[in-house]
Design a protein around this motif. Sequence first.
Motif, PDB file in Angstrom:
ATOM      1  N   CYS A  96       0.814  -1.217   0.000  1.00  0.00           N
ATOM      2  CA  CYS A  96       0.000   0.000   0.000  1.00  0.00           C
ATOM      3  C   CYS A  96       0.849   1.269   0.000  1.00  0.00           C
ATOM      4  O   CYS A  96       1.815   1.383   0.759  1.00  0.00           O
ATOM      5  N   PHE A  97       0.470   2.211  -0.860  1.00  0.00           N
ATOM      6  CA  PHE A  97       0.971   3.582  -0.836  1.00  0.00           C
ATOM      7  C   PHE A  97      -0.241   4.506  -0.709  1.00  0.00           C
ATOM      8  O   PHE A  97      -1.267   4.265  -1.352  1.00  0.00           O
ATOM      9  N   SER A  98      -0.109   5.556   0.065  1.00  0.00           N
ATOM     10  CA  SER A  98      -1.208   6.504   0.208  1.00  0.00           C
ATOM     11  C   SER A  98      -1.155   7.545  -0.893  1.00  0.00           C
ATOM     12  O   SER A  98      -0.115   8.199  -1.099  1.00  0.00           O
ATOM     13  N   ALA A  99      -2.269   7.696  -1.599  1.00  0.00           N
ATOM     14  CA  ALA A  99      -2.347   8.711  -2.652  1.00  0.00           C
ATOM     15  C   ALA A  99      -2.469  10.113  -2.068  1.00  0.00           C
ATOM     16  O   ALA A  99      -2.332  11.105  -2.792  1.00  0.00           O
ATOM     17  N   ASN A 100      -2.734  10.234  -0.761  1.00  0.00           N
ATOM     18  CA  ASN A 100      -2.789  11.556  -0.134  1.00  0.00           C
ATOM     19  C   ASN A 100      -1.426  12.221  -0.155  1.00  0.00           C
ATOM     20  O   ASN A 100      -1.285  13.391  -0.514  1.00  0.00           O
ATOM     21  N   SER A 101      -0.409  11.452   0.245  1.00  0.00           N
ATOM     22  CA  SER A 101       0.944  12.005   0.262  1.00  0.00           C
ATOM     23  C   SER A 101       1.609  11.905  -1.106  1.00  0.00           C
ATOM     24  O   SER A 101       2.495  12.686  -1.423  1.00  0.00           O
ATOM     25  N   ALA A 102       1.158  10.906  -1.900  1.00  0.00           N
ATOM     26  CA  ALA A 102       1.731  10.657  -3.231  1.00  0.00           C
ATOM     27  C   ALA A 102       3.242  10.465  -3.143  1.00  0.00           C
ATOM     28  O   ALA A 102       3.975  10.787  -4.077  1.00  0.00           O
ATOM     29  N   ARG A 103       3.691   9.912  -2.034  1.00  0.00           N
ATOM     30  CA  ARG A 103       5.130   9.758  -1.821  1.00  0.00           C
ATOM     31  C   ARG A 103       5.527   8.298  -1.943  1.00  0.00           C
ATOM     32  O   ARG A 103       5.002   7.447  -1.222  1.00  0.00           O
ATOM     33  N   ILE A 104       6.442   8.020  -2.848  1.00  0.00           N
ATOM     34  CA  ILE A 104       6.976   6.676  -3.030  1.00  0.00           C
ATOM     35  C   ILE A 104       8.489   6.742  -2.815  1.00  0.00           C
ATOM     36  O   ILE A 104       9.188   7.429  -3.563  1.00  0.00           O
ATOM     37  N   ILE A 144       0.477  -6.997  -5.618  1.00  0.00           N
ATOM     38  CA  ILE A 144      -0.480  -6.036  -6.159  1.00  0.00           C
ATOM     39  C   ILE A 144      -0.278  -4.742  -5.393  1.00  0.00           C
ATOM     40  O   ILE A 144      -0.422  -4.702  -4.162  1.00  0.00           O
ATOM     41  N   VAL A 145       0.105  -3.696  -6.101  1.00  0.00           N
ATOM     42  CA  VAL A 145       0.308  -2.391  -5.470  1.00  0.00           C
ATOM     43  C   VAL A 145      -1.034  -1.669  -5.426  1.00  0.00           C
ATOM     44  O   VAL A 145      -1.714  -1.547  -6.453  1.00  0.00           O
ATOM     45  N   VAL A 146      -1.400  -1.188  -4.241  1.00  0.00           N
ATOM     46  CA  VAL A 146      -2.679  -0.497  -4.054  1.00  0.00           C
ATOM     47  C   VAL A 146      -2.397   0.942  -3.632  1.00  0.00           C
ATOM     48  O   VAL A 146      -1.665   1.174  -2.660  1.00  0.00           O
ATOM     49  N   LEU A 147      -2.955   1.881  -4.363  1.00  0.00           N
ATOM     50  CA  LEU A 147      -2.863   3.296  -4.024  1.00  0.00           C
ATOM     51  C   LEU A 147      -4.098   3.650  -3.211  1.00  0.00           C
ATOM     52  O   LEU A 147      -5.186   3.844  -3.761  1.00  0.00           O
ATOM     53  N   PRO A 162      -5.749   2.027  -7.890  1.00  0.00           N
ATOM     54  CA  PRO A 162      -6.252   2.987  -6.901  1.00  0.00           C
ATOM     55  C   PRO A 162      -7.442   2.393  -6.146  1.00  0.00           C
ATOM     56  O   PRO A 162      -8.217   1.611  -6.696  1.00  0.00           O
ATOM     57  N   ALA A 163      -7.596   2.770  -4.883  1.00  0.00           N
ATOM     58  CA  ALA A 163      -8.703   2.262  -4.087  1.00  0.00           C
ATOM     59  C   ALA A 163      -9.117   3.282  -3.042  1.00  0.00           C
ATOM     60  O   ALA A 163      -8.293   4.065  -2.548  1.00  0.00           O
ATOM     61  N   VAL A 164     -10.392   3.262  -2.718  1.00  0.00           N
ATOM     62  CA  VAL A 164     -10.939   4.041  -1.614  1.00  0.00           C
ATOM     63  C   VAL A 164     -11.550   3.033  -0.652  1.00  0.00           C
ATOM     64  O   VAL A 164     -12.545   2.387  -0.971  1.00  0.00           O
TER      65      VAL A 164
END
Length: 384
Positions: free
Chosen positions: A134-142, A162-165, A203-205
């Motif tokens: 998991c990576f958070s799309a809020n920070s968009a930091r990888i 499986i990478v999940v944003l 991407p996921a919510v």
Amino acid sequence: MRNNSWARKAAWNRRGSAEPGRGTEAGIKTIPQPRREGDLVRNILALGKTGAGKTSLLNYLYGLELPVGAGLPKTGKGIHETTFVREGVIYHIFDSWGLEADSLPEWRKEVLALAGKRNTSPRMNEWFHAIYYCFSANSARIEDVEVDEVIAPLLKMGSKVIVVLTNAEDGFRKKEKIEGMQAYLKEKLAQAVPGGAETPVIPAVSVAGQTLAGDPITRSGRSEILTAASYSLADDIRKRVPAIYRANVRRKIGAWKERSLILVRTGKIDFWLNNNSARKLIDLVNYDLLNTFSAIDADGDRLEAEADAYLAAGHAPALDKRWRPDFRKVSFVGGYEYSKGTVSTAVDLVAGLLRSGQCIRENLSRRVERTARVILESLGKSRN
């Protein structure tokens, strides 16, 4: 090209649906059911930095109610397992402690060791059937270290990631952030691992609610993630099952050879009429070989049945019946041209005078080793 059948509602999606008022979308509580013989097992591993939304994602995907949110303690050190049974499937959910810069060496060692041990197991129910990073799309930091030190090694050892944003709800420039994260990850993984660009980045919510402006936040991404997991597992099965079968043949034929050499080395050989002694040893060796072939066939049948059960659960076609690597089933270990007919006693007597027991043992040992070699060499040949 992916089979369109993967897009159907898979067994992974039986718990919940996108339709309002049903499944996890309606927040139905998970009620553990008793484990039954023959239940299918699914092992799921969630990884990512602290606050990346791992636990929320697991709750969303599998209808759990693990505690999340501000003010709650972070997932404790180690890898935490939650088990529940639903509709004939035993789910083992593994939620890792969050990755932090100062804990990377220990975290990486623990995660990679566990994934390596499970994914090299000959038992399909011990594999990780899905690994989510998991990576958070809020920070968009990888951070490159996450890709280079965790995701890439997992892919190199054969794990399907499986990478999940997470937190991919609409927001200011959120779409551009997500597209940039996807492009960057695809580029990095393509450089790090052959075929790495094929790693799903979805991407996921995970949590429904409202924005500060009062706009609704709707959950999304579940179907795409579970479909990708189902496809990855089916691909794993088709690649790994023949390799598992080959390894089992090598192991069992190797064990047969060792047993046979011990028998030939220690078995009784008479000084007189030692032709009969050699014949008895050969009969025992051949009987053990036939039993070994039967055990290999039984193991192959069990492996195929387990594979087909997982494939059927994901609405995937069963294994092609030619999946099982062929090998030459030598039906006997050739011994001596044993004496026959009315002069057998005389021939045996002469043979006993001319051949020593040591000579017989060496000859039979060579025949055992040659038989094992023929079988194992034939295992690597392509089936016509």
